[in-house]
Design a protein around this motif. Structure first.
Motif, short mmCIF file in Angstrom:
data_model
loop_
_atom_site.label_atom_id
_atom_site.label_comp_id
_atom_site.label_asym_id
_atom_site.label_seq_id
_atom_site.Cartn_x
_atom_site.Cartn_y
_atom_site.Cartn_z
N HIS A 147 23.59 83.37 7.33
CA HIS A 147 25.05 83.40 7.13
C HIS A 147 25.55 81.97 6.91
CE1 HIS A 147 25.36 87.64 8.44
NE2 HIS A 147 24.36 87.32 9.25
N PRO A 148 25.24 81.36 5.76
CA PRO A 148 25.52 79.92 5.56
C PRO A 148 27.00 79.55 5.53
CG PRO A 148 24.77 80.96 3.52
CD PRO A 148 24.56 81.96 4.60
N MET A 149 27.89 80.52 5.35
CA MET A 149 29.32 80.20 5.28
C MET A 149 30.06 80.55 6.57
SD MET A 149 29.25 78.81 2.42
CE MET A 149 30.99 78.42 2.25
N ASP A 150 29.34 80.88 7.61
CA ASP A 150 29.96 81.17 8.91
C ASP A 150 30.49 79.87 9.50
OD1 ASP A 150 30.67 81.86 11.47
OD2 ASP A 150 28.79 82.88 11.96
N GLY A 151 31.79 79.65 9.36
CA GLY A 151 32.38 78.37 9.73
C GLY A 151 32.41 78.08 11.22
N LEU A 152 32.25 79.10 12.06
CA LEU A 152 32.29 78.88 13.50
C LEU A 152 30.90 78.70 14.10
CD1 LEU A 152 35.10 81.39 14.56
CD2 LEU A 152 35.23 78.89 14.39
N ARG A 153 29.86 78.79 13.25
CA ARG A 153 28.50 78.53 13.75
C ARG A 153 27.79 77.51 12.86
NH1 ARG A 153 28.58 84.31 14.68
NH2 ARG A 153 28.80 84.71 16.91
N LEU A 154 28.56 76.58 12.34
CA LEU A 154 28.00 75.58 11.43
C LEU A 154 27.69 74.29 12.16
CD1 LEU A 154 29.46 75.43 7.83
CD2 LEU A 154 27.59 74.05 8.66
N VAL A 155 28.51 73.92 13.10
CA VAL A 155 28.27 72.70 13.89
C VAL A 155 27.60 73.09 15.21
CG1 VAL A 155 30.17 71.43 12.84
CG2 VAL A 155 30.59 72.79 14.90
N PHE A 156 26.97 72.10 15.84
CA PHE A 156 26.19 72.37 17.04
C PHE A 156 27.10 72.54 18.25
CE2 PHE A 156 22.45 71.38 19.86
CZ PHE A 156 21.63 72.36 19.33
N PRO A 157 26.93 73.57 19.05
CA PRO A 157 27.80 73.79 20.22
C PRO A 157 27.77 72.58 21.17
CG PRO A 157 26.50 75.75 19.78
CD PRO A 157 25.96 74.68 18.88
N PRO A 158 28.93 72.09 21.60
CA PRO A 158 28.99 70.91 22.47
C PRO A 158 28.19 71.05 23.76
CG PRO A 158 31.15 71.37 21.58
CD PRO A 158 30.27 72.52 21.18
N ALA A 159 28.13 72.24 24.33
CA ALA A 159 27.37 72.42 25.58
C ALA A 159 25.90 72.13 25.36
CB ALA A 159 27.56 73.85 26.10
N ALA A 160 25.36 72.58 24.23
CA ALA A 160 23.95 72.32 23.91
C ALA A 160 23.72 70.85 23.63
CB ALA A 160 23.53 73.17 22.72
N THR A 161 24.66 70.21 22.93
CA THR A 161 24.55 68.78 22.65
C THR A 161 24.54 67.98 23.94
OG1 THR A 161 25.75 69.11 20.57
CG2 THR A 161 25.56 66.85 21.37
N ALA A 162 25.40 68.35 24.87
CA ALA A 162 25.48 67.65 26.15
C ALA A 162 24.14 67.69 26.88
CB ALA A 162 26.59 68.24 27.01
N VAL A 163 23.50 68.85 26.86
CA VAL A 163 22.19 68.98 27.51
C VAL A 163 21.16 68.06 26.83
CG1 VAL A 163 20.28 70.56 27.95
CG2 VAL A 163 22.63 71.32 28.33
N LEU A 164 21.19 68.02 25.48
CA LEU A 164 20.22 67.22 24.74
C LEU A 164 20.46 65.72 24.85
CD1 LEU A 164 19.88 69.38 21.50
CD2 LEU A 164 18.20 69.11 23.34
N CYS A 165 21.68 65.34 25.21
CA CYS A 165 21.99 63.90 25.34
C CYS A 165 21.12 63.23 26.41
CB CYS A 165 23.47 63.71 25.70
SG CYS A 165 24.57 63.76 24.26
N PHE A 166 20.79 63.95 27.46
CA PHE A 166 20.02 63.35 28.56
C PHE A 166 18.62 62.94 28.13
CE2 PHE A 166 23.36 65.65 30.81
CZ PHE A 166 23.78 64.68 31.73
N PRO A 167 17.83 63.81 27.50
CA PRO A 167 16.51 63.35 27.06
C PRO A 167 16.58 62.28 25.98
CG PRO A 167 16.92 65.60 26.29
CD PRO A 167 17.99 65.27 27.29
N PHE A 168 17.57 62.36 25.09
CA PHE A 168 17.68 61.34 24.04
C PHE A 168 18.07 59.98 24.65
CE2 PHE A 168 17.91 64.81 20.86
CZ PHE A 168 17.02 64.27 19.93
N TRP A 169 18.96 59.99 25.64
CA TRP A 169 19.32 58.75 26.33
C TRP A 169 18.09 58.12 26.98
CZ3 TRP A 169 23.60 55.64 27.18
CH2 TRP A 169 23.50 54.74 28.25
N ASN A 170 17.32 58.93 27.66
CA ASN A 170 16.13 58.42 28.33
C ASN A 170 15.06 57.96 27.35
OD1 ASN A 170 16.86 58.75 31.12
ND2 ASN A 170 16.65 60.95 30.86
N LEU A 171 15.01 58.58 26.18
CA LEU A 171 14.08 58.14 25.14
C LEU A 171 14.47 56.76 24.62
CD1 LEU A 171 11.64 58.93 23.39
CD2 LEU A 171 13.27 59.91 21.75
#
Length: 237
Positions: A129-153
């Motif tokens: 569904h490439p034109m689904d505008g509400l699922r095109l960007v990454f959910p902030p909650a998931a980004t927040a979780v991923l920030c921790f391993p990237f920070w430590n890297l």
């Protein structure tokens, strides 16, 4: 849990259906449905809500974090020219992360029930569904979780005072990527550069889906040999 000859019912929540497709999932997910109305993912309203993100939430939430990270390095004594170089380097590293994730994780081939299900959640849904505008960007909650391993890297390779600015640069690169990605699907560019970038990305969706993994640029596609044939890029409008 894979069901032979299974057919997905698009009128029902999709997430726990797609796993049953087994080996047929790869073909199914790369047959896009062009509609601005996205499908329902979950029966639960709570989990459904977590999958929906308006594009402007990304800069609203993450640009203040970028500024805070950069300010930490400034307070630790780095000059403005040093900060600028670190931020630019962070953005550059992000372009490689963007390419690598898109090519090797988002386009991994799956056929098991849970492999298909997880792939659909992280990227398959976008190709279906490439034109689904509400699922095109990454959910902030998931980004927040991923920030921790990237920070430590980043901490592994950087000093205490350079880590915040480098991480902030990478995070800024992510914001630029997500906003650009949304614009390439829903914007109407008037100048040549964004027009070409839009054509390049839509070619990835509708013509050659195993090429053209760069979103903000084609740099790493050129370097790593995944540049699509020029003719198909020109023809995709």
């Amino acid at each position: 849990m894979v069901v032979q000859g299974f057919t997905v019912d698009l009128k029902k929540p999709l997430v726990f259906q797609v796993g049953h497709l087994g080996e047929s999932y790869e073909e199914w997910v790369h047959q896009p449905i062009v509609s601005k109305e996205g499908p329902r993912f979950f029966e639960s309203d709570f989990w459904e809500f977590l999958t929906l993100t308006v594009w402007w939430a990304i800069p609203t939430i993450w640009l203040p974090v970028v500024c805070w990270c950069i300010s930490m390095s400034v307070r630790m004594g780095h000059t403005i020219p040093e900060i600028v170089l670190m931020v630019i380097f962070g953005i550059f590293v992000w372009t490689f992360v963007e390419y690598t994730l898109h090519r090797f994780l988002f386009h991994i081939k799956t056929k098991s029930y849970w492999g298909n299900t997880i792939h659909y959640l992280i990227h398959g849904c976008h190709h279906k569904h490439p034109m689904d505008g509400l699922r095109l960007v990454f959910p902030p909650a998931a980004t927040a979780v991923l920030c921790f391993p990237f920070w430590n890297l980043v901490r592994i390779f950087a000093t205490q005072s350079t880590t915040p600015a480098l991480f902030g640069g990478g995070l800024l690169g992510y914001v630029m990527y997500d906003v650009t990605h949304y614009y390439l699907h829903h914007g109407q560019p008037a100048s040549d550069v964004p027009k070409n970038l839009k054509r390049y990305h839509l070619n990835h969706h509708f013509r050659i889906q195993n090429k053209g993994f760069g979103i903000t640029s084609s740099l790493w596609d050129k370097i790593l040999g995944t540049l699509p044939p020029q003719k198909t890029t020109q023809d995709c409008k």
